[in-house]
Design an enzyme around this catalytic site. Structure first.
Site, PDB file in Angstrom:
ATOM      1  N   HIS A   1      46.578  33.175  38.302  1.00 13.23           N
ATOM      2  CA  HIS A   1      45.456  34.142  38.291  1.00 13.23           C
ATOM      3  C   HIS A   1      44.881  34.293  36.870  1.00 13.23           C
ATOM      4  O   HIS A   1      44.932  35.371  36.267  1.00 13.23           O
ATOM      5  CB  HIS A   1      46.017  35.469  38.822  1.00 13.23           C
ATOM      6  CG  HIS A   1      45.050  36.534  39.192  1.00 13.23           C
ATOM      7  ND1 HIS A   1      44.035  36.969  38.372  1.00 13.23           N
ATOM      8  CD2 HIS A   1      44.960  37.286  40.312  1.00 13.23           C
ATOM      9  CE1 HIS A   1      43.374  37.939  38.967  1.00 13.23           C
ATOM     10  NE2 HIS A   1      43.914  38.152  40.148  1.00 13.23           N
TER      11      HIS A   1
ATOM     12  N   GLU B   1      40.772  31.244  39.368  1.00 13.40           N
ATOM     13  CA  GLU B   1      42.183  31.118  39.737  1.00 13.40           C
ATOM     14  C   GLU B   1      42.441  29.905  40.630  1.00 13.40           C
ATOM     15  O   GLU B   1      41.663  29.626  41.539  1.00 13.40           O
ATOM     16  CB  GLU B   1      42.608  32.387  40.493  1.00 13.40           C
ATOM     17  CG  GLU B   1      42.219  33.660  39.753  1.00 13.40           C
ATOM     18  CD  GLU B   1      42.245  34.898  40.646  1.00 13.40           C
ATOM     19  OE1 GLU B   1      43.075  34.954  41.563  1.00 13.40           O
ATOM     20  OE2 GLU B   1      41.427  35.811  40.414  1.00 13.40           O
TER      21      GLU B   1
HETATM   22  O1  TA6 Z   1      42.208  37.527  42.630  1.00 12.20           O
HETATM   23  C1  TA6 Z   1      41.368  38.565  42.937  1.00 12.20           C
HETATM   24  C2  TA6 Z   1      42.164  39.804  43.257  1.00 12.20           C
HETATM   25  O2  TA6 Z   1      42.997  39.582  44.357  1.00 12.20           O
HETATM   26  C3  TA6 Z   1      41.179  40.962  43.456  1.00 12.20           C
HETATM   27  O3  TA6 Z   1      41.043  41.335  44.803  1.00 12.20           O
HETATM   28  C4  TA6 Z   1      41.679  42.047  42.530  1.00 12.20           C
HETATM   29  O4  TA6 Z   1      42.334  43.044  43.126  1.00 12.20           O
HETATM   30  C5  TA6 Z   1      42.485  41.250  41.512  1.00 12.20           C
HETATM   31  O5  TA6 Z   1      43.009  40.143  42.161  1.00 12.20           O
HETATM   32  C6  TA6 Z   1      43.487  41.980  40.636  1.00 12.20           C
HETATM   33  O6  TA6 Z   1      44.614  42.384  41.325  1.00 12.20           O
HETATM   34  P1  TA6 Z   1      45.685  43.305  40.618  1.00 12.20           P
HETATM   35  O7  TA6 Z   1      46.753  43.555  41.639  1.00 12.20           O
HETATM   36  O8  TA6 Z   1      46.218  42.559  39.435  1.00 12.20           O
HETATM   37  O9  TA6 Z   1      44.971  44.556  40.195  1.00 12.20           O
END
Ligand code: TA6
Length: 303
Positions: A173, A276
């Site tokens: 990510h 990602e």
């Molecule tokens: O990758 C995108 C995502 O899944 C979004 O929906 C957003 O919530 C982000 O990741 C961040 O997630 P986190 O749990 O680190 O706040």
């Protein structure tokens, strides 16, 4: 968990003079500092989480939130969280942590190596334990091999060591450091179908490039093609290449949602974009007993 980390022992076993050192600073999670002829990188032992990657004579490629937590039980905000063994909310149990437990647990260092070409390899492992089984019942080994060179490579290999098949989803990510989200375009996704998580719709990107002028949570499906983040103000093009990942996620929360995220400053969304390497949605991975799958991301400046 922290008591299990003996930084002196790790340093004795795995440090390489002038190249890899193990660090522990007051109030911070322990991390590895890497420096070689190509780049500098910091990797936290908690989550095997890359927090910094700076090829020499360039600026930092990754964005770390200045208000990130640095404590056990809370995910680090920025860098490259490893989402595993599920991506997003748990499919059936909303009480389980978003993006799995991979970013909320110490990974073991199993190898460090100075490669013949001067790159540095660090291999982390996470094995099934009582702690992981409280979240996920399966026997598995996850290995994250991180190579620091002019580019940064992360290869997440998951092996099913149980008697039955299991399914998992995952993402590397990455948060990228940009001069200002409004200055940037994202190239490489034209004509690709995506699941728009903010509307629930499936759409196709018609535009040649993606400009982020509103909140974006898009999961581009069935794509392995490289993506470029073009940043004319920083005068650079960040190239995100991948292998074994069939979904590319692009995320920026925008102003309103950021106000509700405690570990991102209110104007912080201007400074990063997440691109990602994902396997989720229609591309979750099913592994038969004994089988493995590798999800790889290669990050660097376009040459
Ligand atoms: O990758 C995108 C995502 O899944 C979004 O929906 C957003 O919530 C982000 O990741 C961040 O997630 P986190 O749990 O680190 O706040």
């Amino acid at each position: 968990m922290k008591s299990m980390i003996d930084i002196d022992l790790l340093d004795e076993k795995y440090s390489i003079e002038g190249e890899i050192g193990f660090m522990e600073m007051e109030g911070e999670l322990p991390f590895i500092s890497v420096s070689n002829k190509y780049a500098q990188a910091d990797i936290c032992l908690y989550g095997a989480h890359v927090m910094s990657f700076t090829p020499h004579k360039t600026m930092e490629l990754l964005w770390m939130s200045p208000t990130s937590f640095s404590e056990e039980g809370k995910a680090i905000r920025g860098g490259i969280p490893v989402c595993f063994p599920w991506f997003g909310p748990h499919p059936t149990d909303p009480k389980k942590p978003q993006h799995g437990f991979g970013r909320l647990i110490y990974w073991d260092v199993v190898e460090t190596k100075s490669e013949a070409n001067g790159e540095t390899l660090i291999r982390f492992q996470l094995n099934a334990s009582e702690e992981t089984k409280a979240y996920w019942p399966h026997n598995f080994t996850a290995e994250l091999a991180i190579t620091v060179g002019t580019k940064l490579q992360l290869a997440l290999k998951v092996t099913n060591s149980s008697q039955e098949a299991f399914e998992y989803s995952a993402a590397l990510h990455s948060y990228f450091n940009v001069s200002g989200i409004e200055n940037c375009t994202i190239e490489g996704l034209q004509g690709t179908k995506y699941f728009n998580q903010l509307t629930g719709d499936h759409e196709v990107q018609e535009e040649p490039v993606l400009k982020i002028n509103e909140p974006v949570t898009r999961h581009y499906l069935d794509t392995e093609t490289p993506v470029v983040i073009a940043d004319p103000v920083f005068r650079r093009r960040i190239l995100v290449e991948k292998a074994g990942s069939r979904v590319t996620t692009v995320w920026n929360p925008g102003e309103e949602a950021t106000a509700g995220i405690p570990d991102i400053p209110d104007d912080g969304y201007h400074a990063f974009i997440c691109v990602e390497a994902t396997n989720a949605f229609n591309n979750c991975i099913t592994l038969a007993p004994g089988k493995s799958h590798e999800t790889t991301a290669i990050i660097g400046l376009e040459e």
